[in-house]
Design a protein around this motif. Structure first.
Motif, PDB file in Angstrom:
ATOM      1  N   SER A 499     -39.959 -52.977  -1.295  1.00 10.57           N
ATOM      2  CA  SER A 499     -40.879 -54.107  -1.091  1.00 10.57           C
ATOM      3  C   SER A 499     -41.077 -54.885  -2.387  1.00 10.57           C
ATOM      4  O   SER A 499     -41.136 -56.115  -2.364  1.00 10.57           O
ATOM      5  CB  SER A 499     -42.210 -53.638  -0.504  1.00 10.57           C
ATOM      6  OG  SER A 499     -42.808 -52.727  -1.379  1.00 10.57           O
ATOM      7  N   ASN A 500     -41.129 -54.167  -3.536  1.00  8.24           N
ATOM      8  CA  ASN A 500     -41.204 -54.882  -4.828  1.00  8.24           C
ATOM      9  C   ASN A 500     -39.967 -55.766  -5.010  1.00  8.24           C
ATOM     10  O   ASN A 500     -40.070 -56.934  -5.403  1.00  8.24           O
ATOM     11  CB  ASN A 500     -41.272 -53.896  -5.990  1.00  8.24           C
ATOM     12  CG  ASN A 500     -42.688 -53.378  -6.207  1.00  8.24           C
ATOM     13  OD1 ASN A 500     -43.631 -53.924  -5.635  1.00  8.24           O
ATOM     14  ND2 ASN A 500     -42.830 -52.348  -7.007  1.00  8.24           N
ATOM     15  N   ALA A 501     -38.795 -55.166  -4.734  1.00  6.06           N
ATOM     16  CA  ALA A 501     -37.542 -55.910  -4.927  1.00  6.06           C
ATOM     17  C   ALA A 501     -37.523 -57.156  -4.041  1.00  6.06           C
ATOM     18  O   ALA A 501     -37.141 -58.239  -4.490  1.00  6.06           O
ATOM     19  CB  ALA A 501     -36.348 -55.000  -4.628  1.00  6.06           C
ATOM     20  N   ALA A 546     -51.214 -51.780 -13.071  1.00  8.92           N
ATOM     21  CA  ALA A 546     -50.431 -52.589 -14.011  1.00  8.92           C
ATOM     22  C   ALA A 546     -49.653 -53.647 -13.250  1.00  8.92           C
ATOM     23  O   ALA A 546     -48.918 -53.334 -12.318  1.00  8.92           O
ATOM     24  CB  ALA A 546     -49.481 -51.688 -14.793  1.00  8.92           C
ATOM     25  N   GLN A 547     -49.871 -54.887 -13.650  1.00  9.05           N
ATOM     26  CA  GLN A 547     -49.114 -55.994 -13.047  1.00  9.05           C
ATOM     27  C   GLN A 547     -48.706 -56.934 -14.161  1.00  9.05           C
ATOM     28  O   GLN A 547     -49.513 -57.253 -15.049  1.00  9.05           O
ATOM     29  CB  GLN A 547     -49.981 -56.732 -12.022  1.00  9.05           C
ATOM     30  CG  GLN A 547     -50.259 -55.867 -10.796  1.00  9.05           C
ATOM     31  CD  GLN A 547     -51.087 -56.567  -9.748  1.00  9.05           C
ATOM     32  OE1 GLN A 547     -51.992 -57.311 -10.068  1.00  9.05           O
ATOM     33  NE2 GLN A 547     -50.765 -56.315  -8.492  1.00  9.05           N
ATOM     34  N   ALA A 548     -47.432 -57.382 -14.113  1.00  9.60           N
ATOM     35  CA  ALA A 548     -46.925 -58.229 -15.193  1.00  9.60           C
ATOM     36  C   ALA A 548     -47.666 -59.551 -15.222  1.00  9.60           C
ATOM     37  O   ALA A 548     -48.132 -60.002 -16.250  1.00  9.60           O
ATOM     38  CB  ALA A 548     -45.428 -58.454 -15.011  1.00  9.60           C
ATOM     39  N   GLY A 562     -48.580 -49.157  -6.846  1.00 10.21           N
ATOM     40  CA  GLY A 562     -47.375 -48.647  -6.180  1.00 10.21           C
ATOM     41  C   GLY A 562     -46.479 -47.828  -7.092  1.00 10.21           C
ATOM     42  O   GLY A 562     -46.149 -46.666  -6.804  1.00 10.21           O
ATOM     43  N   LEU A 563     -46.086 -48.405  -8.242  1.00 12.38           N
ATOM     44  CA  LEU A 563     -45.148 -47.699  -9.134  1.00 12.38           C
ATOM     45  C   LEU A 563     -45.798 -46.458  -9.752  1.00 12.38           C
ATOM     46  O   LEU A 563     -45.133 -45.451  -9.983  1.00 12.38           O
ATOM     47  CB  LEU A 563     -44.642 -48.639 -10.230  1.00 12.38           C
ATOM     48  CG  LEU A 563     -43.619 -49.681  -9.760  1.00 12.38           C
ATOM     49  CD1 LEU A 563     -43.224 -50.611 -10.904  1.00 12.38           C
ATOM     50  CD2 LEU A 563     -42.376 -49.021  -9.175  1.00 12.38           C
ATOM     51  N   ALA A 564     -47.115 -46.551 -10.039  1.00  5.95           N
ATOM     52  CA  ALA A 564     -47.810 -45.389 -10.608  1.00  5.95           C
ATOM     53  C   ALA A 564     -47.741 -44.228  -9.613  1.00  5.95           C
ATOM     54  O   ALA A 564     -47.486 -43.077 -10.005  1.00  5.95           O
ATOM     55  CB  ALA A 564     -49.254 -45.749 -10.918  1.00  5.95           C
TER      56      ALA A 564
HETATM   57  P1  ADP Z   1     -47.697 -53.917  -6.900  1.00  2.00           P
HETATM   58  O1  ADP Z   1     -48.385 -53.296  -5.759  1.00  2.00           O
HETATM   59  O2  ADP Z   1     -48.523 -54.913  -7.656  1.00  2.00           O
HETATM   60  O3  ADP Z   1     -46.329 -54.355  -6.617  1.00  2.00           O
HETATM   61  P2  ADP Z   1     -46.381 -51.941  -8.411  1.00  2.00           P
HETATM   62  O4  ADP Z   1     -46.917 -50.813  -9.211  1.00  2.00           O
HETATM   63  O5  ADP Z   1     -45.408 -51.624  -7.363  1.00  2.00           O
HETATM   64  O6  ADP Z   1     -47.625 -52.731  -7.906  1.00  2.00           O
HETATM   65  O7  ADP Z   1     -45.734 -52.937  -9.445  1.00  2.00           O
HETATM   66  C1  ADP Z   1     -46.419 -53.262 -10.608  1.00  2.00           C
HETATM   67  C2  ADP Z   1     -45.920 -54.539 -11.212  1.00  2.00           C
HETATM   68  O8  ADP Z   1     -44.597 -54.354 -11.687  1.00  2.00           O
HETATM   69  C3  ADP Z   1     -45.792 -55.689 -10.248  1.00  2.00           C
HETATM   70  O9  ADP Z   1     -47.010 -56.347 -10.080  1.00  2.00           O
HETATM   71  C4  ADP Z   1     -44.771 -56.560 -10.963  1.00  2.00           C
HETATM   72  O10 ADP Z   1     -45.412 -57.306 -11.972  1.00  2.00           O
HETATM   73  C5  ADP Z   1     -43.858 -55.555 -11.586  1.00  2.00           C
HETATM   74  N1  ADP Z   1     -42.680 -55.276 -10.759  1.00  2.00           N
HETATM   75  C6  ADP Z   1     -42.475 -54.210  -9.949  1.00  2.00           C
HETATM   76  N2  ADP Z   1     -41.244 -54.267  -9.378  1.00  2.00           N
HETATM   77  C7  ADP Z   1     -40.664 -55.406  -9.822  1.00  2.00           C
HETATM   78  C8  ADP Z   1     -39.392 -56.022  -9.629  1.00  2.00           C
HETATM   79  N3  ADP Z   1     -38.478 -55.489  -8.813  1.00  2.00           N
HETATM   80  N4  ADP Z   1     -39.157 -57.183 -10.261  1.00  2.00           N
HETATM   81  C9  ADP Z   1     -40.071 -57.746 -11.066  1.00  2.00           C
HETATM   82  N5  ADP Z   1     -41.293 -57.200 -11.323  1.00  2.00           N
HETATM   83  C10 ADP Z   1     -41.577 -56.063 -10.705  1.00  2.00           C
END
Ligand code: ADP
Length: 611
Positions: A499-501, A546-548, A562-564
């Motif tokens: 879903s991130n991708a 953490a979000q970019a 999600g990633l955590a």
């Molecule tokens: P979220 O639920 O916000 O997606 P995640 O922990 O999955 O939380 O991701 C954290 C942050 O990492 C995202 O908000 C985004 O800034 C960055 N990120 C994650 N996956 C990608 C990706 N495939 N490409 C670019 N940025 C990504």
């Protein structure tokens, strides 16, 4: 005569024998130098004596027939004495330290003095009266004996001196015609030998005296060096003491002003010292606690046994230890929860001399944690349950099972369902992370065919990807691999990466999913063509919330959890997770899990069947 000299030189212009001068590098040479110096020292009184005796003789023989001869001899005596004095001056002002050369010159001087007296005996003696001859013989005998004192520091200079007198004198005596003088002539060599032996002995006495002096100089020098070293060490000790005192003052200042409680106990848990923060924490004044047992005073009586037991264990460990939840008792009877770090101070034999305890009251922190947990469980039961049924109802309406709905209404219910789902996702993420971090999370591991799991998860996420007009692509012939994992949670991880991708891919882009076997590990990769991960964000990407770029993610949705969660889940499954830049743009998120061999698979499957 000066006794001053530069500490490192043996000689200056005068006879330098400084008390503090460094011992000569070669003691034998130094002893020879001392002996030569002694010879030169004696040469001045010797010369004066010669002049004096010569003058007496000249006066005595003034009236004799051979007065001219006597005067000539007297003049020669003065000349030799002057030359010897000149030699003495030259020795004083010498710049070289060639002792052997100066000894040779002294020997020549001694021979000249001796021969001069020999001439006196050979020339003057025979031509005089009996009385005068006795007078001369007496004086010559005195000069032969007196020379011992002057030349004995180097015995052979005496031998040269005395031979110069004795040879001509013996000859004259032997030819004098007098029986008494002939007998005397016979005694002369014996007399000479006896004197040389005495000079030789004296030479040894001088030499050992000089040697003793040289040894003493060495010892004195060593003592001086040692004294200097002791002084230096004393100074260092004093400095160290000052430093220790200063840091002691600093330490006590730290302890005094520190906001945390600092206490010192002995090995029996008797309070030795405590700072004001400790007084505040327990409500006791310093005087009330010092000398009392901390386990009895600061802990509830009903837990004395437990507390004594951990105290014993801690002492036997002889290592710092942190006790994160200690139930303590204040003076006013209030129970407080404290966190304490105890550090034992040990001596060389590893015996605990004292224990330093640093701690704080964590009662409020524990209460806050309890409230947080309460909130989480409220969230879980009071929010999730109704939300699930709301979403279920909306799904029924939107799927058309309940009949057709007007377009306007349908649009609203679709939005409501999507946002409800987002809310549920957020709540689920929060609950997951909470459970994982409090250690209450359990996995249901089983043998999973990761290739088919990937295919199924792709199908599940197709709808989500379609929303972003992104295509999920997976190879047809994936390597079959089995891993031990919780399938539900593994799907959750893959879903999150997909879903991130999809979210971060450009519209119309593709996300490739790969599966590679690498030795005893399998690597799943999700490759997108999105913006990639900014450098500044890379180190935080697996942290909670953490979000970019929060504005971008607000548009795309997401919580930053999600990633955590993925990282913790994969680690619980004994794998690892990471990301890298995709060549050609975008990023690749991957995780690796240990692959199960056939034997491990059948063992686990049997185990599963038995359960
Ligand atoms: P979220 O639920 O916000 O997606 P995640 O922990 O999955 O939380 O991701 C954290 C942050 O990492 C995202 O908000 C985004 O800034 C960055 N990120 C994650 N996956 C990608 C990706 N495939 N490409 C670019 N940025 C990504």
């Amino acid at each position: 005569m000066s006794t001053e000299a530069a500490p490192t030189t043996t000689y200056t212009g005068e006879f330098a024998v400084p008390a503090d001068h460094a011992p000569a590098a070669d003691p034998t040479r130094q002893i020879l130098a001392d002996r030569v110096e002694q010879l030169y020292r004696q040469s001045v009184p010797g010369t004066l004596l010669t002049l004096f005796v010569g003058a007496i003789i000249t006066v005595e023989l003034w009236t004799s027939f051979y007065r001219d001869l006597t005067v000539i001899w007297w003049l020669i005596t003065i000349a030799i004495s002057a030359a010897r004095y000149g030699l003495y001056r030259a020795y004083l002002e010498r710049v070289d330290h060639d002792e052997k050369k100066w000894l040779r010159w002294m020997a020549i001087g001694a021979l000249a003095a001796g021969v001069n007296w020999g001439i006196a005996s050979a020339v003057i003696f025979p031509s005089h009266t009996d009385n005068q001859q006795v007078f001369l013989a007496f004086i010559l005998a005195g000069l032969i004996s007196g020379g011992i004192a002057l030349f004995a520091s180097v015995w052979w200079t005496y031998a040269i001196y005395a031979v110069g007198i004795i040879l001509p004198f013996t000859y004259v005596l032997a030819n004098s015609g007098s029986r008494m003088f002939v007998e005397l002539a016979l005694l002369m060599p014996v007399f000479y030998l006896a004197n040389v032996v005495v000079a030789y002995r004296l030479d040894h006495v001088f030499t050992s005296g000089f040697k003793a002096r040289e040894d003493y100089r060495g010892v004195a020098q060593e003592q001086k060096v040692m004294t200097a070293q002791i002084e230096e060490q004393l100074q260092e000790l004093l400095n160290a003491r000052r430093e220790v005192e200063a840091s002691g003052r600093k330490l006590s200042l730290f302890a005094e002003r520190a906001p945390i409680a600092v206490l010192e106990f002995d090995a029996n848990a008797t309070v030795l010292e405590m700072n004001p923060a400790a007084e505040n924490l327990f409500g006791y004044a310093l005087g009330e606690l010092v000398g009392r047992n901390a386990l009895q005073m600061l802990f509830p009586a009903d837990e004395l046994g437990i507390n004594e037991s951990w105290w014993r264990d801690f002492l036997s460990g002889v290592e710092p230890a942190t006790f994160s939840r200690l139930r303590c008792l204040r003076r006013d009877g209030l129970d407080i929860m404290c966190e304490f770090t105890l550090t034992p101070l040990v001596n060389d034999e590893d015996d605990v001399i004292s224990v330093i305890a640093q701690g704080r009251d964590i009662t409020q922190q524990i209460e806050a944690e309890r409230l947080k947990k309460e909130f989480t469980s409220t969230l879980s039961h009071e929010l999730r349950t109704p939300l699930t049924s709301i979403i279920g109802s909306l799904q029924l309406i939107n799927s058309g099972v309940l009949g057709d709905v007007e377009k306007d209404v349908s649009e609203l219910t679709t939005i409501a369902e999507r946002n409800g789902q987002r809310l549920l996702d957020l709540i689920n993420d929060l609950l997951d992370i909470e459970k994982i971090e409090s250690g209450k999370f359990t996995l249901a591991p089983e043998v999973v065919s990761i290739d088919s799991l990937l295919r199924d998860t792709l199908v599940l996420n197709k709808g989500f990807a379609d929303r972003y007009h992104v295509q999920l692509v997976i190879g047809k012939d994936l390597a079959p691999a089995k891993v031990e994992a919780d399938p539900k949670r593994l799907v959750q991880v893959v879903t999150n990466l997909l879903s991130n991708a999809a979210k971060f891919s450009p519209e119309g882009g593709a996300v490739d999913v790969t599966l590679k076997l690498d030795g005893d590990r399998v690597r799943v990769g999700v490759h997108d063509r999105g913006p990639g991960i900014p450098d500044a964000f890379r180190s935080r990407i697996f942290s909670r919330f953490a979000q970019a770029d929060s504005t971008a993610t607000r548009q795309k949705g997401g919580t930053g959890l999600g990633l955590a969660i993925c990282k913790r889940l994969i680690e619980l499954m004994h794998g690892s997770i990471g990301f890298e830049d995709r060549p050609g743009g975008g990023s690749t998120f991957y995780f690796e899990l240990p692959v199960l061999g056939d034997k491990a698979v059948s063992n686990l499957e049997q185990l599963g069947a038995a359960q």
